[in-house]
Design an enzyme around this catalytic site. Structure first.
Site, PDB file in Angstrom:
ATOM      1  N   THR A   6      -3.792   8.452   4.719  1.00 41.05           N
ATOM      2  CA  THR A   6      -3.908   8.319   3.318  1.00 41.05           C
ATOM      3  C   THR A   6      -5.232   8.609   2.677  1.00 41.05           C
ATOM      4  OG1 THR A   6      -4.361   6.217   3.881  1.00 41.05           O
ATOM      5  CG2 THR A   6      -2.179   6.600   3.317  1.00 41.05           C
ATOM      6  N   GLU A  28      -8.721  -0.849  -2.943  1.00 39.90           N
ATOM      7  CA  GLU A  28      -8.242  -1.300  -4.258  1.00 39.90           C
ATOM      8  C   GLU A  28      -8.278  -2.822  -4.368  1.00 39.90           C
ATOM      9  OE1 GLU A  28      -5.236   2.434  -5.167  1.00 39.90           O
ATOM     10  OE2 GLU A  28      -4.436   0.600  -4.287  1.00 39.90           O
ATOM     11  N   ASN A  58      -1.586  -1.582  -8.361  1.00 35.92           N
ATOM     12  CA  ASN A  58      -0.442  -0.802  -7.896  1.00 35.92           C
ATOM     13  C   ASN A  58       0.825  -1.086  -8.673  1.00 35.92           C
ATOM     14  OD1 ASN A  58      -1.231   0.902  -5.417  1.00 35.92           O
ATOM     15  ND2 ASN A  58      -2.311  -1.034  -5.130  1.00 35.92           N
ATOM     16  N   THR A  96       1.950   3.273 -15.249  1.00 36.31           N
ATOM     17  CA  THR A  96       2.191   2.834 -16.628  1.00 36.31           C
ATOM     18  C   THR A  96       0.995   3.097 -17.513  1.00 36.31           C
ATOM     19  OG1 THR A  96       1.438   0.614 -16.068  1.00 36.31           O
ATOM     20  CG2 THR A  96       3.791   1.058 -15.867  1.00 36.31           C
TER      21      THR A  96
END
EC number: 2.3.1.35
Length: 471
Positions: free
Chosen positions: A241, A328, A466, A471
């Site tokens: 990733t 994160e 996440n 959004t």
């Protein structure tokens, strides 16, 4: 590069609302704020970069909300170079991964001119159209280099993309941005830093390193190694990733380069975890153009190869650490170390299992020395040799990096009482979890293997980031 914007003021796509959980985090590149104060120490103020490599970035607007900041990046060699890459193990391999594999296979790792990267859209699970778009990006860079390909199967530029899965690239915008970036190619530190920022998504800071070095055959000749990487979420071992581009001006054959990269990645990018997810796009590429001259590395048995292996592995480990430090929502950087295992492979599996346990990671976020969760993870580790885990010989401790006394939690399978005042040690940004199997007197079967995996904790903010990603 013409008037590059300060990297601290960069493209913002979504801003998280502030809440009682703490300071808002900006992702897909911070919007109108500087890089978090705690992360600025990881950004180099200068660098020494390999000869013959030029970089640049440009704005394409891959995401509609990004109206001005760079999201297309180029890393180009002035001359054809050797190249090698390690790709994601995810079965849904993105279009740029497939195209880059084809380029390397067709050219057998030789005659590569560079890499083109876009952020904001992964171009993954996009069918034949996605493959065509990736090929068009590669061909466009070749055209700008003055070496137009004779067809979509004859390109010399690797392709990388990062962002949301399942969406098509705004390919016209990207193809228009590539010549703009190419016209600004440069080798200055500010340009390298701006280019490293252009490939970011949920990262809070650009991850860039450079290092000068010498080799045994040319002790008076300076070589350089530079690398940039991106990644803050969807990070887990097995070339999972992240994106990374490493460049050096050492002359190295394609076969030797592949061996060097494979060794380095197994001990760096394949030894980190943030959330246990493996992405569709991840690629680590190593380019060597030989611009600094000297004796070429062509075999794995030469002194230069051995020296280069040590240098590259250490460098890759430093880059991989930056990825974990930018996890994160992370508040801690944790090293999981397994000692006295029967083999390195078993040690790495166990360390990785601990590193990806949500219960272990949330306990660390809460400053909770809950060693039961660590033992639980050890107990369900899959694929290790029978008899590797012996409960009554297992010891677990926390080791603060400030040099203070080790906090022993379990010794030979027995709980160790500890003073609750040591709880403050768990508030440190850096922490090491040490797992040791004790060998019985006269026994020769244990002690040969060790493994280390780097990981961060899980916070409330990881869920927020996440949950709000699209959004």
């Amino acid at each position: 590069m013409k008037n590059p914007k300060p990297f601290g003021v960069v493209a913002g796509f979504v801003r998280l609302h502030k809440s009682s959980l703490g300071q808002a985090r900006y992702y897909s590149i911070p919007n109108d704020v500087s890089i978090p104060a705690s992360k600025r120490k990881f950004i180099p103020s200068s660098g020494t970069y390999p000869k013959g490599f030029l970089v640049a970035c440009a704005h394409a607007g891959v995401k509609e909300s990004n109206t001005q900041f760079p999201d297309v990046a180029l890393i180009c060699s002035e001359t054809p170079c050797s190249a090698a890459a390690v790709f994601t193990t995810n079965k849904f391999q993105a279009a740029p991964v497939q195209v880059s594999k084809q380029v390397l296979e067709k050219r057998q790792g030789a005659g590569i001119r560079g890499v083109v990267i876009n952020s904001g859209c992964a171009n993954a699970v996009t069918g034949k159209g996605g493959l065509e778009h990736a090929k068009m990006m590669s061909a466009k860079v070749d055209e700008c280099n003055g070496t137009p390909s004779t067809g979509p199967q004859d390109t010399s530029t690797l392709v990388m993309s990062t962002g949301v899965i399942g969406q098509r690239l705004p390919i016209k915008k990207i193809l228009d941005a590539i010549p703009t970036a190419h016209s600004n190619l440069a080798s200055t530190h500010s340009t390298w830093l701006a280019t490293a920022r252009a490939i970011c998504t949920t990262d809070t800071f650009p991850k860039l390193l450079s290092r000068p070095f010498t080799l045994p055959s040319s002790p008076n000749r300076q070589y350089c190694l530079a690398g940039m990487t991106k990644g803050a979420g969807m990070i887990h071992p097995n070339m999972a990733t992240l994106l990374g581009i490493l460049c050096t001006d050492v002359p190295i054959s394609p076969s030797a380069l592949k061996a060097l990269l494979t060794h380095a990645v197994s001990r760096s990018f394949n030894a980190i975890s943030i959330d246990g997810d493996t992405s569709t796009n991840d690629t680590i590429a190593l380019l060597a153009n030989g611009a600094a001259g000297g004796e070429a590395i062509t075999t794995t048995s030469s002194p230069d190869y051995a020296a280069m292996q040590t240098i590259l592995t250490s460098f890759a480990q430093s880059l991989a650490q930056l990825v974990v430090r930018d996890g994160e929502g992370a508040t801690k950087f944790i090293m999981v170390r397994v000692c006295n295992s029967p083999s390195h492979a078993d040690a790495k599996v166990i360390a990785s299992t601990i590193a990806r346990s949500p219960l272990v990671k949330t306990a660390l976020y809460g400053k909770d020395a809950n060693w039961g969760r660590i033992l639980c993870a050890i107990g369900y580790a899959q694929g290790i040799a029978e008899g590797t885990v012996v409960p009554e010989r297992t010891s677990v401790s926390f080791r603060p990096v400030d040099g203070s006394a080790e906090l022993k939690l379990l010794v030979n399978g027995e709980r160790k009482a500890w003073n609750e005042s040591r709880r403050e040690d768990l508030a440190d940004e850096d922490l090491e979890i040490v797992l040791i199997w004790c060998r019985q007197k006269g026994e020769k079967g244990l002690g040969g293997g060790g493994g280390v995996v780097l990981v961060c904790d899980f916070s409330h903010e990881y869920v927020t980031i996440n949950g709000d990603y699209r959004t």
